[in-house]
Design a protein around this motif. Structure first.
Motif, PDB file in Angstrom:
ATOM      1  N   LEU A  79       0.773  -1.103  -0.071  1.00  0.00           N
ATOM      2  CA  LEU A  79      -0.022   0.105   0.098  1.00  0.00           C
ATOM      3  C   LEU A  79       0.719   1.219  -0.084  1.00  0.00           C
ATOM      4  CD1 LEU A  79      -2.886  -1.069   2.436  1.00  0.00           C
ATOM      5  CD2 LEU A  79      -3.077  -0.544  -0.055  1.00  0.00           C
ATOM      6  N   ASP A  80       1.912   1.294   0.841  1.00  0.00           N
ATOM      7  CA  ASP A  80       2.817   2.662   0.742  1.00  0.00           C
ATOM      8  C   ASP A  80       3.635   2.542  -0.467  1.00  0.00           C
ATOM      9  OD1 ASP A  80       2.403   2.860   3.469  1.00  0.00           O
ATOM     10  OD2 ASP A  80       4.051   1.864   4.064  1.00  0.00           O
ATOM     11  N   LYS A  81       4.046   1.475  -1.447  1.00  0.00           N
ATOM     12  CA  LYS A  81       4.482   1.733  -2.530  1.00  0.00           C
ATOM     13  C   LYS A  81       3.303   2.256  -3.471  1.00  0.00           C
ATOM     14  CE  LYS A  81       6.415  -1.018  -6.493  1.00  0.00           C
ATOM     15  NZ  LYS A  81       6.741  -2.233  -6.883  1.00  0.00           N
ATOM     16  N   ALA A  82       2.099   1.729  -3.348  1.00  0.00           N
ATOM     17  CA  ALA A  82       1.295   2.025  -4.299  1.00  0.00           C
ATOM     18  C   ALA A  82       0.813   3.888  -4.115  1.00  0.00           C
ATOM     19  CB  ALA A  82       0.057   1.295  -4.150  1.00  0.00           C
ATOM     20  N   GLU A  83       0.706   4.058  -2.899  1.00  0.00           N
ATOM     21  CA  GLU A  83       0.652   5.444  -2.461  1.00  0.00           C
ATOM     22  C   GLU A  83       1.632   6.268  -3.086  1.00  0.00           C
ATOM     23  OE1 GLU A  83      -0.724   8.180   1.402  1.00  0.00           O
ATOM     24  OE2 GLU A  83       0.816   6.364   1.587  1.00  0.00           O
ATOM     25  N   SER A  84       3.045   6.000  -3.012  1.00  0.00           N
ATOM     26  CA  SER A  84       4.057   6.554  -3.355  1.00  0.00           C
ATOM     27  C   SER A  84       3.928   6.773  -5.042  1.00  0.00           C
ATOM     28  CB  SER A  84       5.394   6.098  -3.252  1.00  0.00           C
ATOM     29  OG  SER A  84       5.619   5.785  -1.872  1.00  0.00           O
ATOM     30  N   GLU A  85       3.516   5.804  -5.651  1.00  0.00           N
ATOM     31  CA  GLU A  85       3.426   5.880  -7.064  1.00  0.00           C
ATOM     32  C   GLU A  85       2.189   6.862  -7.564  1.00  0.00           C
ATOM     33  OE1 GLU A  85       3.005   1.749  -8.577  1.00  0.00           O
ATOM     34  OE2 GLU A  85       4.841   1.054  -8.010  1.00  0.00           O
ATOM     35  N   LEU A  86       1.380   6.870  -6.707  1.00  0.00           N
ATOM     36  CA  LEU A  86       0.074   7.835  -7.030  1.00  0.00           C
ATOM     37  C   LEU A  86       0.592   9.161  -6.938  1.00  0.00           C
ATOM     38  CD1 LEU A  86      -3.052   6.097  -5.554  1.00  0.00           C
ATOM     39  CD2 LEU A  86      -2.532   6.492  -7.989  1.00  0.00           C
ATOM     40  N   LYS A  87       1.316   9.419  -6.007  1.00  0.00           N
ATOM     41  CA  LYS A  87       1.908  10.816  -5.772  1.00  0.00           C
ATOM     42  C   LYS A  87       2.647  11.125  -6.684  1.00  0.00           C
ATOM     43  CE  LYS A  87       1.646  10.882  -0.317  1.00  0.00           C
ATOM     44  NZ  LYS A  87       2.169  10.963   0.686  1.00  0.00           N
TER      45      LYS A  87
END
Length: 65
Positions: free
Chosen positions: A53-61
């Motif tokens: 989830l942290d990785k996905a959030e970073s990619e979205l940012k």
């Protein structure tokens, strides 16, 4: 077919496995040793899900920039 290791499971499969473990723990059908092992597995899966989830959030940012 060979059983997948936790690292090979998809996000959804990991979440489903945690749900299965919770049901087992709530049922009270596991021995203390089995319950401890199940808890450890669920905790490990939870950490893996959090990392995903942290990785996905970073990619979205990055995509929003």
């Amino acid at each position: 077919m060979a059983k997948k290791t936790n690292k090979e499971l998809s996000f959804e499969e990991k979440l489903s496995r945690i749900e299965e473990i919770v049901k087992q723990l709530e049922s009270g059908s596991l021995s203390l040793s089995e319950a401890l092992d199940a808890y450890k597995e669920a905790a490990k899966l939870g950490k893996e899900l959090e990392a995903e989830l942290d990785k996905a959030e970073s990619e979205l940012k990055v995509a929003e920039e």
